[in-house]
Design a protein around this motif. Structure first.
Motif, PDB file in Angstrom:
ATOM      1  N   LYS A   9     -10.059 -11.638   1.872  1.00  0.00           N
ATOM      2  CA  LYS A   9      -9.876 -10.936   3.139  1.00  0.00           C
ATOM      3  C   LYS A   9      -9.568  -9.463   2.888  1.00  0.00           C
ATOM      4  CE  LYS A   9      -8.538 -15.253   5.149  1.00  0.00           C
ATOM      5  NZ  LYS A   9      -7.457 -16.117   5.571  1.00  0.00           N
ATOM      6  N   THR A  10      -9.741  -8.656   3.919  1.00  0.00           N
ATOM      7  CA  THR A  10      -9.590  -7.217   3.786  1.00  0.00           C
ATOM      8  C   THR A  10      -8.208  -6.866   3.223  1.00  0.00           C
ATOM      9  OG1 THR A  10     -11.088  -6.896   5.651  1.00  0.00           O
ATOM     10  CG2 THR A  10      -9.702  -5.022   5.027  1.00  0.00           C
ATOM     11  N   PRO A  11      -8.175  -6.186   2.073  1.00  0.00           N
ATOM     12  CA  PRO A  11      -6.903  -5.833   1.439  1.00  0.00           C
ATOM     13  C   PRO A  11      -6.285  -4.588   2.065  1.00  0.00           C
ATOM     14  CG  PRO A  11      -8.713  -5.032   0.114  1.00  0.00           C
ATOM     15  CD  PRO A  11      -9.326  -5.781   1.267  1.00  0.00           C
ATOM     16  N   LYS A  12      -5.027  -4.350   1.732  1.00  0.00           N
ATOM     17  CA  LYS A  12      -4.344  -3.149   2.218  1.00  0.00           C
ATOM     18  C   LYS A  12      -4.985  -1.887   1.654  1.00  0.00           C
ATOM     19  CE  LYS A  12      -0.028  -5.637   2.753  1.00  0.00           C
ATOM     20  NZ  LYS A  12       1.250  -5.975   2.136  1.00  0.00           N
ATOM     21  N   ASP A  13      -5.411  -1.935   0.394  1.00  0.00           N
ATOM     22  CA  ASP A  13      -6.023  -0.784  -0.283  1.00  0.00           C
ATOM     23  C   ASP A  13      -7.338  -1.248  -0.918  1.00  0.00           C
ATOM     24  OD1 ASP A  13      -6.786   1.253  -2.058  1.00  0.00           O
ATOM     25  OD2 ASP A  13      -4.726   1.696  -2.660  1.00  0.00           O
ATOM     26  N   ALA A  14      -8.441  -1.006  -0.231  1.00  0.00           N
ATOM     27  CA  ALA A  14      -9.747  -1.489  -0.688  1.00  0.00           C
ATOM     28  C   ALA A  14     -10.143  -0.889  -2.032  1.00  0.00           C
ATOM     29  CB  ALA A  14     -10.819  -1.194   0.357  1.00  0.00           C
ATOM     30  N   HIS A  55     -13.546  -8.914   2.859  1.00  0.00           N
ATOM     31  CA  HIS A  55     -13.882  -7.740   2.045  1.00  0.00           C
ATOM     32  C   HIS A  55     -14.923  -8.065   0.980  1.00  0.00           C
ATOM     33  CE1 HIS A  55     -13.327  -3.904   0.060  1.00  0.00           C
ATOM     34  NE2 HIS A  55     -13.118  -4.524  -1.087  1.00  0.00           N
ATOM     35  N   SER A  89      -4.243  -8.472  -1.634  1.00  0.00           N
ATOM     36  CA  SER A  89      -3.151  -8.317  -0.678  1.00  0.00           C
ATOM     37  C   SER A  89      -3.490  -8.863   0.708  1.00  0.00           C
ATOM     38  CB  SER A  89      -2.757  -6.845  -0.569  1.00  0.00           C
ATOM     39  OG  SER A  89      -3.870  -6.057  -0.154  1.00  0.00           O
ATOM     40  N   GLY A  90      -4.766  -9.023   1.019  1.00  0.00           N
ATOM     41  CA  GLY A  90      -5.173  -9.586   2.303  1.00  0.00           C
ATOM     42  C   GLY A  90      -5.259 -11.101   2.285  1.00  0.00           C
TER      43      GLY A  90
END
Length: 102
Positions: A9-14, A55, A89-90
């Motif tokens: 899933k979409t992380p805090k810092d891609a 992501h 992180s996601g």
């Protein structure tokens, strides 16, 4: 064949995710015993309705579900699994299943 599909899933810092995934996680995962093929998505991961909240998708192929289970019971599997919280992180969803051609 059997597949392990990981939906990151979409992380805090891609950018940090992408760097760690490419430089650290892929080399760890490639050491999984019995791994036949390893592919990842490129670019945005969408859905028919638009953005997906995913992501990156990783697809790891093995001969059987049993081989996937054995791989994750190995030292290499424990190292790869232990690495996930360091960059995802996601969160991540892991799906394991047998496949057949139709």
């Amino acid at each position: 064949m059997a597949e392990l599909v990981v939906l990151y899933k979409t992380p805090k810092d891609a950018a940090a995710f992408d760097k760690h995934y490419a430089e650290t996680h892929i080399p760890l995962a490639k050491k999984l015993p019995g791994l036949k093929k390893y592919a990842v998505s490129t670019g945005a991961v969408g859905s028919p309705a638009g953005p997906s909240g995913v992501h990156l998708v990783a697809i790891l192929s093995f001969d059987s579900v049993g081989d996937i289970q054995k791989a994750f019971g190995s030292e290499a599997g424990k190292a790869a699994a232990g690495d996930v919280p360091k960059f995802a992180s996601g969160g991540a969803d892991l799906l394991i299943f047998d496949t057949k051609e139709v």
